[in-house]
Write an enzyme that holds these catalytic residues in place. Sequence first.
Site, PDB file in Angstrom:
ATOM      1  N   ASN A  12       0.815  -1.277  -0.047  1.00 28.82           N
ATOM      2  CA  ASN A  12      -0.006  -0.288   0.213  1.00 28.82           C
ATOM      3  C   ASN A  12       0.617   1.699  -0.224  1.00 28.82           C
ATOM      4  OD1 ASN A  12      -1.829   1.718   0.451  1.00 28.82           O
ATOM      5  ND2 ASN A  12      -2.863   1.687   2.454  1.00 28.82           N
ATOM      6  N   HIS A  96      -9.514   0.760   3.892  1.00 29.56           N
ATOM      7  CA  HIS A  96      -8.092   1.942   5.182  1.00 29.56           C
ATOM      8  C   HIS A  96      -8.873   2.498   6.416  1.00 29.56           C
ATOM      9  CE1 HIS A  96      -4.035   2.706   6.200  1.00 29.56           C
ATOM     10  NE2 HIS A  96      -3.829   1.111   5.635  1.00 29.56           N
ATOM     11  N   SER A 212       2.912  -1.949  10.767  1.00 29.81           N
ATOM     12  CA  SER A 212       4.357  -2.122  10.394  1.00 29.81           C
ATOM     13  C   SER A 212       5.075  -3.574  10.382  1.00 29.81           C
ATOM     14  CB  SER A 212       4.880  -2.322  11.915  1.00 29.81           C
ATOM     15  OG  SER A 212       4.285  -0.168  12.280  1.00 29.81           O
TER      16      SER A 212
HETATM   17  C1  PEP Z   1      -1.009  -0.319   6.006  1.00 31.28           C
HETATM   18  O1  PEP Z   1      -0.557   0.962   4.990  1.00 31.28           O
HETATM   19  O2  PEP Z   1      -1.554  -0.740   5.627  1.00 31.28           O
HETATM   20  C2  PEP Z   1       0.354  -0.105   6.929  1.00 31.28           C
HETATM   21  C3  PEP Z   1       0.004  -1.530   7.062  1.00 31.28           C
HETATM   22  O3  PEP Z   1       1.363   0.243   6.740  1.00 31.28           O
HETATM   23  P1  PEP Z   1       2.809  -0.222   7.069  1.00 31.28           P
HETATM   24  O4  PEP Z   1       2.789  -1.586   6.484  1.00 31.28           O
HETATM   25  O5  PEP Z   1       3.950   1.064   7.070  1.00 31.28           O
HETATM   26  O6  PEP Z   1       2.120   0.200   8.831  1.00 31.28           O
END
Ligand code: PEP
Length: 249
Positions: A12, A96, A212
């Site tokens: 994403n 999201h 993350s």
């Molecule tokens: C996301 O945007 O769905 C996401 C999980 O971001 P990150 O991996 O940066 O936490």
Amino acid sequence: MSGSRKFFVGGNWKMNGDKAAIDGIVDFMKKGPLNPNTEVVVGCPQCYLSYTREKLPAEIGVAAQNCYKVAKGAFTGEISPAMVKDCGCEWVILGHSERRNVFNEPDQLISEKVGHALEAGLKVIPCIGEKLDERESNRTEEVVFAQMKALVPNISDWSRVVIAYEPVWAIGTGKTASPEQAQDVHAKLRQWLTENVSAEVAESCRIIYGGSVSPSNCAELAKMGDIDGFLVGGASLKPDFVTIINARG
Ligand code: PEP
């Protein structure tokens, strides 16, 4: 068993990048090598859907990060699933946490968007997940089950749905759910699907984890029986994404 569900890793990009940055991402993804047993999709900003689709190999899917609940009309600033398809893309990420919490999208709207995207022929990644205060007050199940309940009436074809469980407190914070914490929620979601949809859907529907995910935590998360892949934000912009795609070895 998780063996029957193909491992799925979505990126994403959120509102990041330009054509030069996309060229760089395409380069490291082409170089890979990417595990052929992993289905890979990248979610890119709507103005770069066609550009990204043209640059990436066909076996990598391209997703919009949002789209509206009807085919066309006076909805300034929105795009429809038909437009996503017309750009050559097959997927959309809907609901999201940033759509839910920054743009205040409620469960019902997200559900209607999912319904229309499926009707229009797209594959859909609906996202669910609890906020920190909800987890701390032991409301995680209540929250994610309510989000699922809102989605179900509009899901006409489960074979084109990949559920992303993304605890809001773990998104973009560097705080990942432990493999046990994530597995626990994934298993409960699968049980919920058994009881509220069907045993067949519970068995076949991929439930991916987001929050993350990084090269250092992906392998442990990927070992869990009910974690069928990842939705990756920050790390999907970097060559780290290749390591995450290959997490299941
Ligand atoms: C996301 O945007 O769905 C996401 C999980 O971001 P990150 O991996 O940066 O936490």
